[in-house]
Design a protein around this motif. Structure first.
Motif, PDB file in Angstrom:
ATOM      1  N   ASN A   1      10.407   4.776   2.337  1.00 40.57           N
ATOM      2  CA  ASN A   1      10.121   5.920   1.457  1.00 40.57           C
ATOM      3  C   ASN A   1      11.401   6.219   0.678  1.00 40.57           C
ATOM      4  O   ASN A   1      12.336   5.411   0.668  1.00 40.57           O
ATOM      5  CB  ASN A   1       9.591   7.131   2.235  1.00 40.57           C
ATOM      6  CG  ASN A   1      10.606   7.747   3.160  1.00 40.57           C
ATOM      7  OD1 ASN A   1      11.777   7.346   3.197  1.00 40.57           O
ATOM      8  ND2 ASN A   1      10.180   8.740   3.941  1.00 40.57           N
TER       9      ASN A   1
ATOM     10  N   ALA B   1       0.837   5.283   1.221  1.00 40.58           N
ATOM     11  CA  ALA B   1       0.128   6.209   2.105  1.00 40.58           C
ATOM     12  C   ALA B   1      -0.703   7.193   1.287  1.00 40.58           C
ATOM     13  O   ALA B   1      -0.325   7.583   0.181  1.00 40.58           O
ATOM     14  CB  ALA B   1       1.122   6.959   2.984  1.00 40.58           C
ATOM     15  N   ASP B   2      -1.867   7.559   1.861  1.00 39.44           N
ATOM     16  CA  ASP B   2      -2.730   8.536   1.195  1.00 39.44           C
ATOM     17  C   ASP B   2      -1.917   9.771   0.828  1.00 39.44           C
ATOM     18  O   ASP B   2      -1.128  10.280   1.640  1.00 39.44           O
ATOM     19  CB  ASP B   2      -3.883   8.944   2.108  1.00 39.44           C
ATOM     20  CG  ASP B   2      -4.892   7.818   2.295  1.00 39.44           C
ATOM     21  OD1 ASP B   2      -4.874   6.879   1.483  1.00 39.44           O
ATOM     22  OD2 ASP B   2      -5.668   7.882   3.263  1.00 39.44           O
ATOM     23  N   ASN B   3      -2.106  10.244  -0.379  1.00 39.10           N
ATOM     24  CA  ASN B   3      -1.339  11.403  -0.823  1.00 39.10           C
ATOM     25  C   ASN B   3      -2.059  12.087  -1.968  1.00 39.10           C
ATOM     26  O   ASN B   3      -2.969  11.525  -2.578  1.00 39.10           O
ATOM     27  CB  ASN B   3       0.067  10.979  -1.263  1.00 39.10           C
ATOM     28  CG  ASN B   3       0.029  10.105  -2.502  1.00 39.10           C
ATOM     29  OD1 ASN B   3       0.069  10.597  -3.640  1.00 39.10           O
ATOM     30  ND2 ASN B   3      -0.074   8.781  -2.319  1.00 39.10           N
TER      31      ASN B   3
ATOM     32  N   PRO C   1       5.811   9.225  -0.793  1.00 31.27           N
ATOM     33  CA  PRO C   1       4.967   8.816   0.337  1.00 31.27           C
ATOM     34  C   PRO C   1       5.377   7.431   0.846  1.00 31.27           C
ATOM     35  O   PRO C   1       5.918   6.609   0.103  1.00 31.27           O
ATOM     36  CB  PRO C   1       3.552   8.775  -0.268  1.00 31.27           C
ATOM     37  CG  PRO C   1       3.620   9.676  -1.468  1.00 31.27           C
ATOM     38  CD  PRO C   1       5.020   9.540  -1.998  1.00 31.27           C
ATOM     39  N   THR C   2       5.095   7.189   2.120  1.00 28.59           N
ATOM     40  CA  THR C   2       5.481   5.917   2.731  1.00 28.59           C
ATOM     41  C   THR C   2       4.829   4.732   2.017  1.00 28.59           C
ATOM     42  O   THR C   2       3.617   4.707   1.797  1.00 28.59           O
ATOM     43  CB  THR C   2       5.096   5.891   4.216  1.00 28.59           C
ATOM     44  OG1 THR C   2       5.809   6.937   4.888  1.00 28.59           O
ATOM     45  CG2 THR C   2       5.432   4.557   4.857  1.00 28.59           C
TER      46      THR C   2
ATOM     47  N   THR D   1       0.848  -1.192   0.000  1.00 35.83           N
ATOM     48  CA  THR D   1       0.000   0.000   0.000  1.00 35.83           C
ATOM     49  C   THR D   1       0.882   1.239   0.000  1.00 35.83           C
ATOM     50  O   THR D   1       2.021   1.204   0.473  1.00 35.83           O
ATOM     51  CB  THR D   1      -0.936   0.039   1.222  1.00 35.83           C
ATOM     52  OG1 THR D   1      -0.144  -0.008   2.426  1.00 35.83           O
ATOM     53  CG2 THR D   1      -1.906  -1.132   1.216  1.00 35.83           C
TER      54      THR D   1
ATOM     55  N   THR E   1       4.174   0.675   2.260  1.00 35.27           N
ATOM     56  CA  THR E   1       4.104  -0.389   3.261  1.00 35.27           C
ATOM     57  C   THR E   1       3.935  -1.737   2.584  1.00 35.27           C
ATOM     58  O   THR E   1       3.030  -1.910   1.762  1.00 35.27           O
ATOM     59  CB  THR E   1       2.935  -0.153   4.233  1.00 35.27           C
ATOM     60  OG1 THR E   1       3.107   1.114   4.889  1.00 35.27           O
ATOM     61  CG2 THR E   1       2.864  -1.257   5.277  1.00 35.27           C
TER      62      THR E   1
ATOM     63  N   GLN F   1       8.107  -0.741   6.163  1.00 32.64           N
ATOM     64  CA  GLN F   1       7.808   0.549   5.519  1.00 32.64           C
ATOM     65  C   GLN F   1       9.079   1.183   4.970  1.00 32.64           C
ATOM     66  O   GLN F   1      10.158   1.057   5.547  1.00 32.64           O
ATOM     67  CB  GLN F   1       7.138   1.494   6.514  1.00 32.64           C
ATOM     68  CG  GLN F   1       5.756   1.018   6.955  1.00 32.64           C
ATOM     69  CD  GLN F   1       5.065   2.017   7.847  1.00 32.64           C
ATOM     70  OE1 GLN F   1       5.683   2.609   8.734  1.00 32.64           O
ATOM     71  NE2 GLN F   1       3.787   2.238   7.625  1.00 32.64           N
TER      72      GLN F   1
END
Length: 207
Positions: A179, A54-56, A78-79, A52, A81, A177
């Motif tokens: 980035n 991260a929301d961005n 963004p991170t 996934t 995962t 995780q």
């Protein structure tokens, strides 16, 4: 006399019928009960490896670190995962996973013919969660073709480049995780404009 004998016979017949009428009750049967039980375990849902982001709302690169040799624009991915929910007996020997990234070319808004190639975008991945075995590791930095002087391969993200991977999936099951620092380095005479590209991330799981 004859009439009387007939009546007597009729009375006898009725008496015999009366004796034969009621049925005799049978004895209760000898029975034993057997208890039947069962334990039904919950269905086991096979685990899987998933990724996934991260929301961005996208990454906006801003000018930072430009010099006489290049113009440079930086930002942060963004991170990302990666989650492995498999049990040890579900992981084949030699299984591993990896996340790679590849950029499309940058196209100028309103003028798609004006572009910046993906080879000008580089990154430096960073693992955000610890690795107990050292088998989970970020990919090596990749520089723009306009080298940043770090010694990183100056190839950019025109091909698939490694963001993060594990050498043996069975050794570290769980969540990891990562980035990356992004850096677009272009020639100093790059055409002005607003440019957009797509950075595609892909998860591979192989045995």
């Amino acid at each position: 006399m004859k009439r009387n004998r007939i009546l007597a016979a009729s009375v006898l017949a009725l008496a015999i019928a009366g004796v034969a009428g009621p049925a005799m009750a049978a004895d209760d049967p000898d029975t034993n009960g057997v208890e039947v039980s069962v334990t039904i375990e919950p269905l086991r849902v096979p685990g899987q490896v998933s990724m996934t982001v991260a929301d961005n709302s996208g990454v906006t690169l801003t000018e930072n670190g430009s010099n006489a040799a290049a113009r440079q624009f930086t930002g942060t991915l963004p991170t990302v995962t990666v989650t492995d929910t498999r049990l040890p007996d579900e992981i084949p020997a030699g299984d591993f996973w990896a996340v790679v990234g590849q950029s499309s070319q940058f196209a100028a808004t309103g003028d798609p013919a004006k572009t910046i190639g993906p080879e000008y975008l580089g990154w430096a991945p960073h693992l955000l969660t610890g690795s107990t075995t050292g088998l989970v590791a970020p990919g090596e930095p990749v520089s723009s073709v306009v080298s940043d002087g770090s010694g990183a391969p100056a190839v950019g993200l025109q091909g698939q480049e490694l963001l993060v991977s594990i050498a043996d999936s069975a050794e570290e099951i769980g969540t990891h995780q990562v980035n990356a620092n992004l850096a677009l380095r272009t020639p100093v005479d790059v055409a002005a404009g607003e440019y957009h590209s797509t950075l595609t991330l892909s998860l591979f799981n192989q045995s």
